[in-house]
Design an enzyme around this catalytic site. Structure first.
Site, mmCIF file in Angstrom:
data_model
loop_
_atom_site.group_PDB
_atom_site.id
_atom_site.type_symbol
_atom_site.label_atom_id
_atom_site.label_comp_id
_atom_site.label_asym_id
_atom_site.label_seq_id
_atom_site.Cartn_x
_atom_site.Cartn_y
_atom_site.Cartn_z
ATOM 1 N N SER A 135 0.850 -1.200 0.000
ATOM 2 C CA SER A 135 0.000 0.000 0.000
ATOM 3 C C SER A 135 0.876 1.237 0.000
ATOM 4 O O SER A 135 2.023 1.199 0.487
ATOM 5 C CB SER A 135 -0.862 0.009 1.266
ATOM 6 O OG SER A 135 -1.472 1.270 1.465
ATOM 7 N N TYR A 148 -0.993 -0.199 10.575
ATOM 8 C CA TYR A 148 -1.357 -0.610 9.205
ATOM 9 C C TYR A 148 -0.219 -0.233 8.248
ATOM 10 O O TYR A 148 0.250 -1.066 7.464
ATOM 11 C CB TYR A 148 -2.676 0.033 8.762
ATOM 12 C CG TYR A 148 -3.010 -0.331 7.324
ATOM 13 C CD1 TYR A 148 -3.330 -1.651 6.995
ATOM 14 C CD2 TYR A 148 -2.957 0.617 6.302
ATOM 15 C CE1 TYR A 148 -3.586 -2.012 5.673
ATOM 16 C CE2 TYR A 148 -3.213 0.263 4.981
ATOM 17 C CZ TYR A 148 -3.530 -1.059 4.680
ATOM 18 O OH TYR A 148 -3.773 -1.415 3.369
HETATM 19 P P1 NDP Z 1 -11.516 -6.063 1.159
HETATM 20 O O1 NDP Z 1 -11.884 -5.837 2.575
HETATM 21 O O2 NDP Z 1 -12.553 -5.874 0.119
HETATM 22 O O3 NDP Z 1 -10.880 -7.530 0.985
HETATM 23 C C1 NDP Z 1 -10.003 -8.052 1.939
HETATM 24 C C2 NDP Z 1 -9.852 -9.552 1.717
HETATM 25 O O4 NDP Z 1 -8.918 -10.042 2.681
HETATM 26 C C3 NDP Z 1 -11.146 -10.314 1.900
HETATM 27 O O5 NDP Z 1 -11.277 -11.298 0.904
HETATM 28 C C4 NDP Z 1 -10.969 -10.961 3.257
HETATM 29 O O6 NDP Z 1 -11.629 -12.219 3.315
HETATM 30 C C5 NDP Z 1 -9.464 -11.174 3.312
HETATM 31 N N1 NDP Z 1 -9.008 -11.293 4.687
HETATM 32 C C6 NDP Z 1 -8.916 -10.305 5.623
HETATM 33 N N2 NDP Z 1 -8.541 -10.830 6.803
HETATM 34 C C7 NDP Z 1 -8.401 -12.172 6.612
HETATM 35 C C8 NDP Z 1 -8.064 -13.255 7.463
HETATM 36 N N3 NDP Z 1 -7.771 -13.076 8.756
HETATM 37 N N4 NDP Z 1 -8.030 -14.491 6.943
HETATM 38 C C9 NDP Z 1 -8.326 -14.691 5.645
HETATM 39 N N5 NDP Z 1 -8.652 -13.714 4.790
HETATM 40 C C10 NDP Z 1 -8.700 -12.466 5.273
HETATM 41 O O7 NDP Z 1 -10.295 -5.076 0.897
HETATM 42 P P2 NDP Z 1 -9.334 -4.852 -0.381
HETATM 43 O O8 NDP Z 1 -9.697 -5.701 -1.514
HETATM 44 O O9 NDP Z 1 -9.276 -3.390 -0.589
HETATM 45 O O10 NDP Z 1 -7.961 -5.289 0.267
HETATM 46 C C11 NDP Z 1 -7.106 -6.252 -0.300
HETATM 47 C C12 NDP Z 1 -5.680 -5.898 0.068
HETATM 48 O O11 NDP Z 1 -5.363 -4.643 -0.526
HETATM 49 C C13 NDP Z 1 -5.413 -5.739 1.555
HETATM 50 O O12 NDP Z 1 -4.169 -6.319 1.857
HETATM 51 C C14 NDP Z 1 -5.361 -4.234 1.750
HETATM 52 O O13 NDP Z 1 -4.559 -3.866 2.845
HETATM 53 C C15 NDP Z 1 -4.755 -3.797 0.433
HETATM 54 N N6 NDP Z 1 -4.959 -2.423 0.025
HETATM 55 C C16 NDP Z 1 -6.215 -1.886 -0.095
HETATM 56 C C17 NDP Z 1 -6.374 -0.581 -0.514
HETATM 57 C C18 NDP Z 1 -7.715 0.075 -0.599
HETATM 58 O O14 NDP Z 1 -7.775 1.331 -0.593
HETATM 59 N N7 NDP Z 1 -8.801 -0.659 -0.733
HETATM 60 C C19 NDP Z 1 -5.217 0.235 -0.915
HETATM 61 C C20 NDP Z 1 -3.955 -0.421 -0.745
HETATM 62 C C21 NDP Z 1 -3.842 -1.695 -0.317
HETATM 63 P P3 NDP Z 1 -12.595 -12.708 4.517
HETATM 64 O O15 NDP Z 1 -13.074 -11.482 5.227
HETATM 65 O O16 NDP Z 1 -13.682 -13.471 3.835
HETATM 66 O O17 NDP Z 1 -11.714 -13.565 5.340
HETATM 67 C C1 8X3 Z 2 -5.026 1.568 1.813
HETATM 68 C C2 8X3 Z 2 -4.637 2.918 1.336
HETATM 69 O O1 8X3 Z 2 -4.202 5.302 2.062
HETATM 70 O O2 8X3 Z 2 -6.166 4.180 2.964
HETATM 71 O O3 8X3 Z 2 -3.902 0.771 1.948
HETATM 72 O O4 8X3 Z 2 -3.993 3.596 3.751
HETATM 73 S S1 8X3 Z 2 -4.763 4.033 2.593
#
Ligand code: NDP
Ligand code: 8X3
Length: 249
Positions: A135, A148
């Site tokens: 991120s 985070y």
């Molecule tokens: P979502 O919340 O839509 O998806 C997160 C996914 O991670 C879900 O499928 C969830 O599955 C899984 N997950 C979370 N915790 C667990 C756990 N303990 N065990 C198994 N699976 C887990 O968020 P995003 O798609 O946005 O996030 C995906 C990745 O991208 C993350 O690593 C996030 O930090 C990163 N990210 C997101 C950004 C954003 O702005 N959206 C920007 C930069 C990075 P379930 O809950 O079914 O277990």
């Molecule tokens: C998610 C992007 O800027 O919300 O990783 O932390 S931010």
């Protein structure tokens, strides 16, 4: 048929990436805690070419059991997308909950390195690729980003370290570092506050899950001699705003 193993396939980037790989003729393994969502996705993609592994990234025994249940035709993993992860809360350090900090570390760091370690032999055998979802929070600190951001800095540095360690194996490693993207991310971060999530993204034209899925797929499909080390991406309407200054008087 090539195989992509995508953690966190129940929503957001992971679900979009699973659809993208499947559309291009890959078979996919998707993981997550929400079994019904995984099963629905497998049904959508076709049970011959998609497989669900239901486990919590923090539960090493469950992860091991799930991995050993992989049928033979899904064991040759060509691409590992380390996507599962979360942010919890935006409170500054003194007010943050230690339990939230530990959950982020256990999921975003410990879970990620554990599954990577377990799948490395398959990835080396396949001369595959690892795409880690980091991120911008790992590079640009912001108030309330504390742990985070720390976990994502780890993911970025771990990716660069893996590149060094996998030198000569043919395995490619990429850290994708997105900025604001509208998924369930903020809903999770705020403990289910849809109003707060909608307010954050309102009028921004944030990145979408499909934008990131396209980048994951592009990175994976580059020629074998090309490695994108880091890919930082933001919506046009997001940029860095510099330092804050506290005035004592
Ligand atoms: P979502 O919340 O839509 O998806 C997160 C996914 O991670 C879900 O499928 C969830 O599955 C899984 N997950 C979370 N915790 C667990 C756990 N303990 N065990 C198994 N699976 C887990 O968020 P995003 O798609 O946005 O996030 C995906 C990745 O991208 C993350 O690593 C996030 O930090 C990163 N990210 C997101 C950004 C954003 O702005 N959206 C920007 C930069 C990075 P379930 O809950 O079914 O277990
Ligand atoms: C998610 C992007 O800027 O919300 O990783 O932390 S931010």
């Amino acid at each position: 048929m090539k195989t992509a193993f995508i953690t966190g396939g129940t929503s957001g980037f992971g679900a979009a990436a699973a659809r993208r790989f499947a559309k291009e003729g890959w078979q996919v393994v998707v993981t997550g805690r929400r079994a019904e969502r995984l099963e629905a996705l497998v049904k959508e993609l076709g049970s011959g070419s998609a497989l669900a592994l239901h486990f919590d990234m923090r539960d090493k025994a469950a992860m091991e059991a799930a991995l050993s249940s992989l049928p033979g035709n899904f064991r040759d993993i060509d691409v590992l997308v380390n996507n599962a992860g979360l942010a919890l809360g935006t409170a500054p350090a003194p007010q943050a909950k230690l339990e939230d900090w530990n959950r982020m570390i256990d999921t975003n760091i410990t879970g990620l390195v554990t599954i990577t370690h377990k799948l490395l032999p398959a990835l080396i055998k396949q001369k595959g690729a690892i795409v880690n979802i980091s991120s911008i929070a790992g590079t640009y600190p912001y108030p309330g980003g504390n742990v985070y951001g720390g976990t994502k800095a780890f993911v970025t540095q771990f990716s660069l370290g893996l590149r060094s360690d996998l030198h000569g194996t043919g395995v490619r490693v990429t850290s994708i570092e997105p900025g604001m993207a509208e998924t369930e991310f903020t809903l999770v971060r705020t403990g289910g506050n849809q109003t707060a999530s909608d307010a954050l993204y309102k009028g921004v034209r944030p990145l979408t899950a499909d934008d990131i899925a396209d980048m994951i797929f592009w990175v994976a499909m580059l020629p074998q001699h090309v490695n994108i080390n880091r890919l930082e991406v933001m919506p046009v309407n997001q940029s860095s705003a510099g330092f804050q200054i506290f005035r004592e008087s």
